[in-house]
Design a protein around this motif. Structure first.
Motif, PDB file in Angstrom:
ATOM      1  N   ALA A 240       1.527  42.535  20.529  1.00 41.34           N
ATOM      2  CA  ALA A 240       0.398  43.182  19.872  1.00 41.34           C
ATOM      3  C   ALA A 240       0.850  44.237  18.864  1.00 41.34           C
ATOM      4  N   ASN A 241       2.148  44.562  18.853  1.00 42.32           N
ATOM      5  CA  ASN A 241       2.721  45.526  17.896  1.00 42.32           C
ATOM      6  C   ASN A 241       2.046  46.896  18.022  1.00 42.32           C
ATOM      7  N   VAL A 242       1.954  47.377  19.264  1.00 44.02           N
ATOM      8  CA  VAL A 242       1.368  48.691  19.523  1.00 44.02           C
ATOM      9  C   VAL A 242       2.441  49.591  20.137  1.00 44.02           C
ATOM     10  N   PRO A 243       2.375  50.877  19.882  1.00 38.05           N
ATOM     11  CA  PRO A 243       3.367  51.799  20.459  1.00 38.05           C
ATOM     12  C   PRO A 243       3.207  51.919  21.970  1.00 38.05           C
ATOM     13  N   MET A 244       4.306  52.280  22.641  1.00 34.03           N
ATOM     14  CA  MET A 244       4.342  52.299  24.096  1.00 34.03           C
ATOM     15  C   MET A 244       4.789  53.670  24.591  1.00 34.03           C
ATOM     16  N   ILE A 245       4.176  54.120  25.682  1.00 31.98           N
ATOM     17  CA  ILE A 245       4.591  55.332  26.385  1.00 31.98           C
ATOM     18  C   ILE A 245       4.889  54.935  27.826  1.00 31.98           C
ATOM     19  N   VAL A 246       6.087  55.258  28.320  1.00 31.97           N
ATOM     20  CA  VAL A 246       6.485  54.896  29.680  1.00 31.97           C
ATOM     21  C   VAL A 246       6.139  56.043  30.606  1.00 31.97           C
ATOM     22  N   ALA A 247       5.299  55.756  31.626  1.00 31.52           N
ATOM     23  CA  ALA A 247       4.953  56.734  32.656  1.00 31.52           C
ATOM     24  C   ALA A 247       5.669  56.317  33.942  1.00 31.52           C
ATOM     25  N   ILE A 248       6.690  57.107  34.324  1.00 34.57           N
ATOM     26  CA  ILE A 248       7.454  56.810  35.541  1.00 34.57           C
ATOM     27  C   ILE A 248       6.719  57.474  36.693  1.00 34.57           C
TER      28      ILE A 248
ATOM     29  N   ILE B  12       0.191  61.276  24.680  1.00 39.91           N
ATOM     30  CA  ILE B  12      -0.836  60.385  24.113  1.00 39.91           C
ATOM     31  C   ILE B  12      -1.455  61.019  22.871  1.00 39.91           C
ATOM     32  N   ALA B  13      -1.757  62.327  22.923  1.00 37.36           N
ATOM     33  CA  ALA B  13      -2.352  63.005  21.768  1.00 37.36           C
ATOM     34  C   ALA B  13      -1.395  62.999  20.581  1.00 37.36           C
ATOM     35  N   LEU B  14      -0.083  63.209  20.861  1.00 38.64           N
ATOM     36  CA  LEU B  14       0.912  63.195  19.786  1.00 38.64           C
ATOM     37  C   LEU B  14       0.987  61.817  19.132  1.00 38.64           C
ATOM     38  N   GLN B  15       0.986  60.802  19.970  1.00 43.27           N
ATOM     39  CA  GLN B  15       1.079  59.444  19.433  1.00 43.27           C
ATOM     40  C   GLN B  15      -0.159  59.085  18.616  1.00 43.27           C
ATOM     41  N   SER B  16      -1.338  59.537  19.051  1.00 42.68           N
ATOM     42  CA  SER B  16      -2.562  59.231  18.299  1.00 42.68           C
ATOM     43  C   SER B  16      -2.592  59.973  16.967  1.00 42.68           C
ATOM     44  N   GLU B  17      -2.014  61.186  16.913  1.00 38.55           N
ATOM     45  CA  GLU B  17      -1.937  61.903  15.625  1.00 38.55           C
ATOM     46  C   GLU B  17      -1.027  61.172  14.651  1.00 38.55           C
ATOM     47  N   ILE B  18       0.066  60.610  15.182  1.00 38.47           N
ATOM     48  CA  ILE B  18       0.981  59.865  14.307  1.00 38.47           C
ATOM     49  C   ILE B  18       0.281  58.625  13.747  1.00 38.47           C
ATOM     50  N   LEU B  19      -0.549  57.976  14.569  1.00 37.33           N
ATOM     51  CA  LEU B  19      -1.214  56.738  14.123  1.00 37.33           C
ATOM     52  C   LEU B  19      -2.331  57.012  13.120  1.00 37.33           C
ATOM     53  N   GLU B  20      -2.907  58.238  13.105  1.00 40.18           N
ATOM     54  CA  GLU B  20      -4.022  58.595  12.212  1.00 40.18           C
ATOM     55  C   GLU B  20      -5.155  57.562  12.313  1.00 40.18           C
ATOM     56  N   LEU B  21      -5.722  57.486  13.491  1.00 39.10           N
ATOM     57  CA  LEU B  21      -6.758  56.484  13.779  1.00 39.10           C
ATOM     58  C   LEU B  21      -8.085  56.906  13.156  1.00 39.10           C
ATOM     59  N   LYS B  22      -8.652  56.034  12.304  1.00 39.73           N
ATOM     60  CA  LYS B  22      -9.921  56.319  11.643  1.00 39.73           C
ATOM     61  C   LYS B  22     -10.806  55.070  11.654  1.00 39.73           C
ATOM     62  N   ALA B  23     -12.108  55.278  11.519  1.00 43.00           N
ATOM     63  CA  ALA B  23     -13.079  54.172  11.475  1.00 43.00           C
ATOM     64  C   ALA B  23     -14.303  54.636  10.712  1.00 43.00           C
ATOM     65  N   ASN B  24     -15.124  53.654  10.291  1.00 44.65           N
ATOM     66  CA  ASN B  24     -16.350  53.927   9.550  1.00 44.65           C
ATOM     67  C   ASN B  24     -17.545  53.756  10.486  1.00 44.65           C
TER      68      ASN B  24
END
Length: 842
Positions: free
Chosen positions: A441-449, A500-512
């Motif tokens: 899916a080409n999405v970033p991943m965060i590993v929670a141990i 998660i918040a850091l990763q979402s800021e990097i992605l700059e998620l926007k919608a109309n």
């Protein structure tokens, strides 16, 4: 040769054939003359003056005149027989005459009956014609009488000079007659001349002007057409006036409107006429001229419809069936309309690694306690507001192997994947599968141990194992963020939310949010009280109550929107998971929801998709060539099937169970899923199961009362499950019962044939020496010649000397005879073996 007495020689001229002619008559006046020969019977007649003997026989008293060798008795007997034959012939002739007379009488009677019926039919027709003629004459008389009355009215209503004084009798006699009338009659007759003038204004009066114009005011009496006769309606009068007005203005032929007619691959005749704005009868007439006898409800192909459109003078616009989806516009969003949206985070990982527990710790809820068996079997969608005020949308996916498609679906609609790995268990099969889904899916991943609070936790082993699957965390000099957490103690949860918040800021998620809504179906189910319900993650736009939408093969109108807390809301913006009510059917999980303008568009798109899906399934399941057909038939014959019927609570669970059932089986046995659906077990499901001899499996659903009663009557087994492990294990055990037992051969001995003997009543018997093991009477045998098997069967007899024995030990001699086989020779080797069956399992 002549007679010595001078008599003439004996001849057959009197009884021989005589030539003659017969004239034959045929149809159409044809005749034909035929030459025939008639043969007459020879009759012996006594000569005149001959004497009569006893019994009156001819030549009875004159032996010299009788034929030689005939006595008087014989002669009498012959004469009696001749008389009897003549009497019989006369009787038969009388009978024939009587029969002919009777037949003639019958024919005459039948002819008379037929003539009587014809006369009766003719009289009946004459009476009917006469009746019709009388009725027509009566109508003509009535018309004449009506015309005469109208003429009298017209003459009576002719204008007369107005008199200032009341009319008086012209003569003294008339005055006396008026005076002699009663007062009422006098008043009525005085008013009589005024009545025709009022009737003159009636529209039914024939004395009106020829142009049909009305003079004076329209009274109620005139509108109703007078006191008698047919009453004309007001609409009829308006139509008459309109026709007169158009006639006065001059008729102008309207200009024909040329239309662009959209023409699909096939179209119904009535729909074609509607698109051309022509009469259906005219279209059918044109098709009949082309030699096609069709009705308005039949479909015609595009080429024929194109000819019809051109014949009516319109333009053809060819379209495809897939063009119905063009109404789903792909709007290009303006940068000014784009606003920030919450990220969508999917929690993935192996079963029992603490995914739902971790989400419960973030949400401060206890979802995991409500799951059967302590494992997640549905895909859940939740929204969480962090302490910092950030809004996050979480998707919780199952970790069991059967829920592969759910994990893949979660990865496709997500922005960030949180991979949960237990510190005491490290990387497991479903962990690897989740990694593959996230990469695909080409999405970033965060590993929670997770489970770092346990004594045997080893986070470094998790990081090291992830290296084998190209997941390099930050502590190993990589780019993937990793956080040590504990769902039980709450350790590291704030760090996970920060990541998660850091990763979402990097992605700059926007919608109309101002455009028509579109989203993905996360889960779908059939609720008993609410109908089909779909859990939708809105990806773009805003979904509102009352919106008309199409989702997969279903369509609907938003009746209600329910958030993850169970509250009803009026609208849902981007990245908001909501339950949508108002569908006409249960969609497939993973379908895309699109809002359209009208119900007609939504219905048309759904019908097109349903038709396309049916054709695709038919093509996928059909054998295209004869070889494929034969191979499929052969494979079906050789494979045993276990039919089952599955009903689940949600679409995702039904899909997971179907995929798990496909994996059960081998070349001999397979599980055949007759039907899988969402909702309670119904009576129709029980009927289908009974017809196929299949059990009904309910996953987190129950059968209604009618289905339970029907199942008890028909003997259909219904099994209930709430954990997918148990379901798969039971189906696998049931399928194992269809496997044929495994047969193993144990060789118990060998014998060599020394000589062959022929024994009466038995046949050929081999004199053998058991060289190895034991020879048993009940065992199977093979005959080897030059180490090649030439026969396999059983023994007819096993003898030791002259006694029948059950077995012979090694080193002893014996006699053997094969069942239905006698081609044995000295030097052949007999192989003795026993078969043993073992139960198999999948």
């Amino acid at each position: 040769m002549s007679d010595s007495d001078g008599k003439k020689p004996l001849g057959l001229r009197g009884s021989g054939p005589r030539p003659g002619q017969v004239k034959q008559s045929f149809s159409h006046g044809r005749t034909k003359s035929v030459v025939v020969e008639t043969k007459r019977k020879r009759v012996i007649v006594p000569k005149a003056g001959a004497g009569k003997g006893r019994g009156g026989g001819v030549h009875a008293s004159d032996p010299s005149k009788r034929p030689a060798g005939i006595s008087d008795v014989e002669m009498d007997r012959r004469m009696k027989a001749l008389k009897l034959a003549k009497a019989n012939e006369a009787e038969e002739a009388r009978k024939r005459e009587a029969d002919d007379l009777k037949r003639q009488e019958d024919r005459a009677r039948r002819r008379a009956e037929i003539d009587a019926k014809e006369r009766e039919e003719t009289e009946r027709k004459e009476r009917a014609l006469k009746k019709i003629a009388d009725e027509e004459q009566k109508k003509r008389d009535e018309v004449e009488a009506r015309k005469k009355v109208e003429a009298e009215k017209k003459a009576a209503s002719a204008p007369r000079p107005a008199a200032a004084a009341p009319a008086r009798p012209a003569t003294p006699a008339d005055a006396e007659a008026v005076a002699a009338r009663p007062a009422g009659v006098a008043r009525k007759m005085d008013r009589q001349p005024e009545q025709p003038r009022r009737d003159n204004k009636s529209p039914r009066n024939k004395a009106t002007p020829s142009d049909g114009r009305r003079s004076g005011k329209l009274t109620l009496n005139q509108a109703l057409g007078g006191a008698g006769g047919r009453h004309r309606s007001l609409a009829s009068m308006k139509r008459k006036q309109e026709r007169a007005r158009q006639k006065a203005m001059g008729t102008q032929e309207r200009e024909k409107v040329v239309r662009d007619v959209q023409l699909p691959e096939a179209i119904v005749v009535q729909e074609l006429a509607n698109r051309m704005a022509e009469r259906v009868a005219d279209v059918v007439k044109e098709l009949m001229k082309m030699g096609m006898m069709v009705t308005q409800n039949q479909a015609i192909d595009a080429d024929t419809a194109e000819l019809i459109i051109e014949e009516f003078g319109h333009k053809v616009v060819r379209v495809s069936d897939a063009d119905v989806e063009d109404v789903i516009h792909s709007v290009k969003d303006d940068d000014a309309d784009l606003v920030a949206r919450p990220p969508v985070i999917t929690i993935m990982g192996h079963v029992d690694h603490g995914k739902t527990s971790l989400l419960d710790a973030i949400r401060h809820t206890k979802v995991v306690t409500g799951e059967a068996g302590g494992i997640t079997q549905h895909i859940g969608a939740y929204q969480v507001t962090t302490d910092g005020g950030a809004l996050l949308s979480f998707l919780d996916t199952p970790g069991h192997a059967a829920f592969t498609s759910m994990r893949a679906r979660g990865a496709q609609v997500t922005d960030i994947v949180v991979l949960v790995v237990a510190a005491d268990d490290a990387v497991m099969p479903q962990t690897i599968e989740a990694i593959h889904h996230a990469k695909a899916a080409n999405v970033p991943m965060i590993v929670a141990i997770n489970k770092c609070d346990k004594p045997d936790a080893d986070p470094m082993k998790v990081r090291t194992d992830l290296l084998q699957h190209e997941v390099i965390v930050e502590q190993m000099s990589g780019e993937v963020q990793d956080v040590e957490v504990s769902a039980a103690t709450g350790q590291g949860l704030d760090k996970l939310l920060e990541a998660i918040a850091l990763q979402s800021e990097i992605l700059e998620l926007k919608a109309n949010p101002k455009r028509a809504a579109s989203g993905a179906v996360i889960e779908a189910q059939l609720d008993v009280g609410r109908g089909p319900v779909a859990t939708v993650l809105v990806q773009n736009g805003t979904l509102r109550r009352g919106d008309i939408f199409v989702v997969g093969e279903q369509w609907g109108k938003v009746r209600a929107l329910i958030d993850d807390q169970g509250n009803r809301i009026d609208s849902a913006g981007p990245s908001v998971p909501v339950e949508v009510l108002g569908l006409n059917g249960t969609p497939e999980a993973g379908d895309v929801l699109n809002v359209v303008d009208t119900e007609a568009q939504a219905r048309e798109i759904a019908e097109y998709r349903e038709h396309a899906a049916k054709e695709k399934r038919a093509l996928a399941g059909a054998a295209t060539t004869l070889d494929q057909l034969l191979a499929k038939a052969k494979a079906d014959e050789s494979v045993s099937e276990l039919p089952i019927l599955v009903k689940a609570d949600v679409q995702g669970s039904a899909e997971a169970i179907a995929q798990a059932m496909e994996k059960i089986g081998n070349d001999e046995v397979r599980v055949r899923l007759l039907h899988s659906g969402v909702g309670a077990i119904t009576e129709s499901d029980v009927g289908l199961a009974e017809a196929s001899g299949a059990p009904v499996i309910g996953f987190n659903v129950r059968a209604n009362a009618a289905a339970r009663s029907s199942a008890n009557q028909k003997g259909v087994e219904i099994r209930y499950y709430s954990v997918i492990y148990d379901l798969v294990d039971d189906v696998k055990a049931a399928a194992s019962g269809l496997l044929s037992a495994e047969v193993r051969e144990n060789f118990i001995g060998y014998a060599t044939i020394k000589d062959v003997f022929k024994v009466t009543g038995i046949g050929k018997v081999a004199g053998c020496l058991v060289t190895e093991g034991i020879a048993r009477r009940s065992a199977g045998v093979r005959l080897l010649r030059d180490n090649v098997v030439i026969h396999e069967g059983t023994l007819k007899t096993l003898k030791r000397f002259k006694d029948e024995v059950k077995e012979v030990q090694s080193g002893q001699e014996c006699g053997m005879a094969f069942e239905n086989y006698e081609d044995i020779r000295a030097g052949d080797v007999i192989e003795i073996f026993e078969r043993e069956e073992f139960e198999r399992s999948l």
